[in-house]
Design an enzyme around this catalytic site. Structure first.
Site, PDB file in Angstrom:
ATOM      1  N   ASP A  46       0.876  -1.166   0.000  1.00 10.47           N
ATOM      2  CA  ASP A  46       0.000   0.000   0.000  1.00 10.47           C
ATOM      3  C   ASP A  46       0.911   1.213   0.000  1.00 10.47           C
ATOM      4  O   ASP A  46       1.551   1.533   1.008  1.00 10.47           O
ATOM      5  CB  ASP A  46      -0.890  -0.003   1.242  1.00 10.47           C
ATOM      6  CG  ASP A  46      -1.847   1.188   1.291  1.00 10.47           C
ATOM      7  OD1 ASP A  46      -1.665   2.142   0.505  1.00 10.47           O
ATOM      8  OD2 ASP A  46      -2.765   1.165   2.125  1.00 10.47           O
ATOM      9  N   LYS A  65       0.582  14.275 -11.676  1.00 10.23           N
ATOM     10  CA  LYS A  65       1.518  13.679 -12.637  1.00 10.23           C
ATOM     11  C   LYS A  65       2.607  14.675 -13.036  1.00 10.23           C
ATOM     12  O   LYS A  65       3.745  14.282 -13.340  1.00 10.23           O
ATOM     13  CB  LYS A  65       0.759  13.169 -13.866  1.00 10.23           C
ATOM     14  CG  LYS A  65      -0.114  11.953 -13.579  1.00 10.23           C
ATOM     15  CD  LYS A  65       0.695  10.791 -13.023  1.00 10.23           C
ATOM     16  CE  LYS A  65      -0.138   9.536 -12.825  1.00 10.23           C
ATOM     17  NZ  LYS A  65       0.647   8.397 -12.305  1.00 10.23           N
ATOM     18  N   THR A  68      -8.778   1.085 -19.115  1.00  9.53           N
ATOM     19  CA  THR A  68      -8.562   0.482 -17.799  1.00  9.53           C
ATOM     20  C   THR A  68      -9.670   0.934 -16.850  1.00  9.53           C
ATOM     21  O   THR A  68     -10.502   1.778 -17.200  1.00  9.53           O
ATOM     22  CB  THR A  68      -7.200   0.902 -17.207  1.00  9.53           C
ATOM     23  OG1 THR A  68      -7.204   2.318 -16.966  1.00  9.53           O
ATOM     24  CG2 THR A  68      -6.053   0.558 -18.155  1.00  9.53           C
ATOM     25  N   ASN A  70       3.753   2.343 -10.620  1.00  6.53           N
ATOM     26  CA  ASN A  70       2.575   2.387 -11.484  1.00  6.53           C
ATOM     27  C   ASN A  70       1.294   2.757 -10.742  1.00  6.53           C
ATOM     28  O   ASN A  70       0.368   3.289 -11.349  1.00  6.53           O
ATOM     29  CB  ASN A  70       2.396   1.010 -12.148  1.00  6.53           C
ATOM     30  CG  ASN A  70       1.043   0.860 -12.795  1.00  6.53           C
ATOM     31  OD1 ASN A  70       0.783   1.395 -13.868  1.00  6.53           O
ATOM     32  ND2 ASN A  70       0.146   0.119 -12.143  1.00  6.53           N
ATOM     33  N   TYR A 123      -5.497  15.198 -10.775  1.00  6.36           N
ATOM     34  CA  TYR A 123      -4.700  14.158 -11.439  1.00  6.36           C
ATOM     35  C   TYR A 123      -3.558  14.757 -12.254  1.00  6.36           C
ATOM     36  O   TYR A 123      -2.401  14.342 -12.138  1.00  6.36           O
ATOM     37  CB  TYR A 123      -5.593  13.311 -12.350  1.00  6.36           C
ATOM     38  CG  TYR A 123      -4.854  12.188 -13.050  1.00  6.36           C
ATOM     39  CD1 TYR A 123      -4.574  11.004 -12.384  1.00  6.36           C
ATOM     40  CD2 TYR A 123      -4.437  12.323 -14.372  1.00  6.36           C
ATOM     41  CE1 TYR A 123      -3.900   9.976 -13.003  1.00  6.36           C
ATOM     42  CE2 TYR A 123      -3.760  11.300 -15.010  1.00  6.36           C
ATOM     43  CZ  TYR A 123      -3.492  10.124 -14.329  1.00  6.36           C
ATOM     44  OH  TYR A 123      -2.807   9.110 -14.959  1.00  6.36           O
TER      45      TYR A 123
END
Length: 236
Positions: A54, A163, A194, A81, A159
């Site tokens: 985790d 990144k 995904t 990832n 998000y």
């Protein structure tokens, strides 16, 4: 000696395919993820080992590093990832609460740092360690400001900014490790179908994983600090 890789968030999607492709190259691909029941099943499908990881829990990260050291003694490849997105209705800057932003950053940013720092001593003991951080073209500030482009149309602040932070984190580690055999790079898997996007991507998870595998298996003459997708480098 057989190489060993650890892939976070490897129970499904791009992480799973990254582990599968690395295993096909004869590399031991450790499935690292936090849902023990589901993740063990994924590892069994791959025929590869599993460790609970985790990335938002320091004790879990430390325990995973200890386990890798005890089982393998070293680590050749780390693929960061694991990642999350904000809820659909909280992605615009004006509707993104600090709680949501913090949750995204806990996994996407702080998790990368925690896992990298914990695994770095093991990577230093490898003849040629490789670190691959899964980023996104959505982190490109240049592309984000092209108003009539698909990237410019997506303003997912939690998000995208997480990144963008991963990009600078990657460069920072690459600079620290310039004079070592370890290479640190970023990958953009592209818009893959995904769970993170409800299966809406136009690329397969396997296609998205391929560039991560390429960076994970770079030769000594490969780049460091690069931001790559299938077509080549991505502008910042």
């Amino acid at each position: 000696m057989r190489m060993t890789a650890l892939i976070s968030g490897a129970n499904k999607g791009i992480g799973f395919e990254t582990a599968r492709l690395l295993a096909e190259k004869g590399i031991t691909a450790i499935v690292g993820a936090r849902d023990e029941q589901r993740d063990k099943a994924a590892a069994e499908r791959l025929g590869q080992p599993y460790v609970r990881l985790d990335v938002t829990d320091d004790s879990s990260v430390r325990a995973a590093a200890t386990w890798v050291e005890q089982e393998y003694g070293t680590l050749d490849i780390l693929v960061n990832n694991a990642g999350v997105v904000a809820p659909e209705d909280r992605r615009l800057p004006s509707t993104s609460s600090l709680e949501v932003v913090r949750r995204v950053f806990e996994t996407n940013v702080f998790g990368v740092i925690a896992v990298t720092n914990a695994m770095l001593p093991l990577l230093r003991s490898s003849p040629a360690g490789r670190i691959v951080n899964v980023s996104s073209e959505l982190a490109s500030m240049t592309n984000a400001l092209v108003r009539d482009s698909p990237i410019g149309a997506l303003n997912d602040m939690p998000y995208n900014s997480s990144k963008a932070a991963v990009n600078m984190i990657t460069v920072s580690y690459a600079k620290e490790l310039w004079d070592t055999p370890i290479k640190v790079n970023r990958t953009d898997p592209g818009w893959c179908a995904t769970d993170i996007n409800g299966g809406s991507g136009y690329r397969s998870a396997e296609q998205g994983a391929a560039i991560a595998v390429r960076l994970a298996t770079l030769g000594a003459d490969g780049p460091g600090g690069a931001f790559l997708q299938d077509a080549g480098p991505i502008p910042w």
